[in-house]
Design an enzyme around this catalytic site. Structure first.
Site, PDB file in Angstrom:
ATOM      1  N   GLY A  18      41.875  50.115  50.275  1.00  0.00           N
ATOM      2  CA  GLY A  18      41.266  48.988  50.971  1.00  0.00           C
ATOM      3  C   GLY A  18      42.236  48.118  51.739  1.00  0.00           C
ATOM      4  CD  GLU A  83      37.901  56.370  45.063  1.00  0.00           C
ATOM      5  OE1 GLU A  83      37.408  55.248  44.877  1.00  0.00           O
ATOM      6  OE2 GLU A  83      38.338  56.737  46.175  1.00  0.00           O
TER       7      GLU A  83
END
Length: 160
Positions: A18, A83
């Site tokens: 992010g 992830e």
């Protein structure tokens, strides 16, 4: 395998760091996909108060493909690395298409954990490699990075 593996909720799962790309590359990619009516999962859709990992895992499993945006600080995030392990496992076990995007980073830095990736792993190893289970987790992260860097992908320097 969870029950979500039988249903498709998203066309694309986007894995990204992010702080590196949320307001720039990832925002533009997400908007472009939306404009083409492609359903993309971006982690800003996590409901407040919900368990994070089960939600991410389900989103990966219920997506047709994953786009992994490798950026300079990608490996500093344990969530990104988790992830990635799931994405690579889902690719190997279920044939999910994975497209790596090398955003202002080199595939060789990811493959061999050099540069900022080397620094990130040195910190991970200092911070929590005291137990065998954590050392195994770090080995899985390294293996997933190598495998993903070996997949033909998109490099931002080709379009700068």
């Amino acid at each position: 395998m969870s029950s979500s593996s039988c249903t498709t909720k998203y066309d694309v799962f986007i894995s990204f760091r992010g702080e590196d790309t949320r307001e720039t590359f990832t925002a533009h990619l997400s908007k472009a996909l939306e404009n083409k009516t492609i359903r993309a999962y971006v982690d800003d859709r996590l409901p407040r108060g919900e368990e994070i990992w089960p939600t991410l895992e389900e989103a990966i499993e219920s997506s047709l493909m994953s786009i992994v945006i490798f950026s300079e600080n990608y490996a500093t995030s344990k969530w990104c690395l988790e992830e990635l392990v799931k994405i690579i496992q889902w690719r190997e076990d279920h044939g999910q298409v994975v497209i790596p995007v090398f955003y202002r980073t080199e595939p060789s830095h990811i493959r061999y954990q050099r540069g900022s990736f080397e620094k990130a792993f040195a910190k991970h190893e200092r911070d929590f490699a005291e137990s065998e289970s954590n050392r195994e987790k770090i080995r899985k992260w390294r293996k997933a990075l190598k495998k993903s860097a070996d997949i033909c992908g998109w490099h931002s320097k080709n379009y700068a």
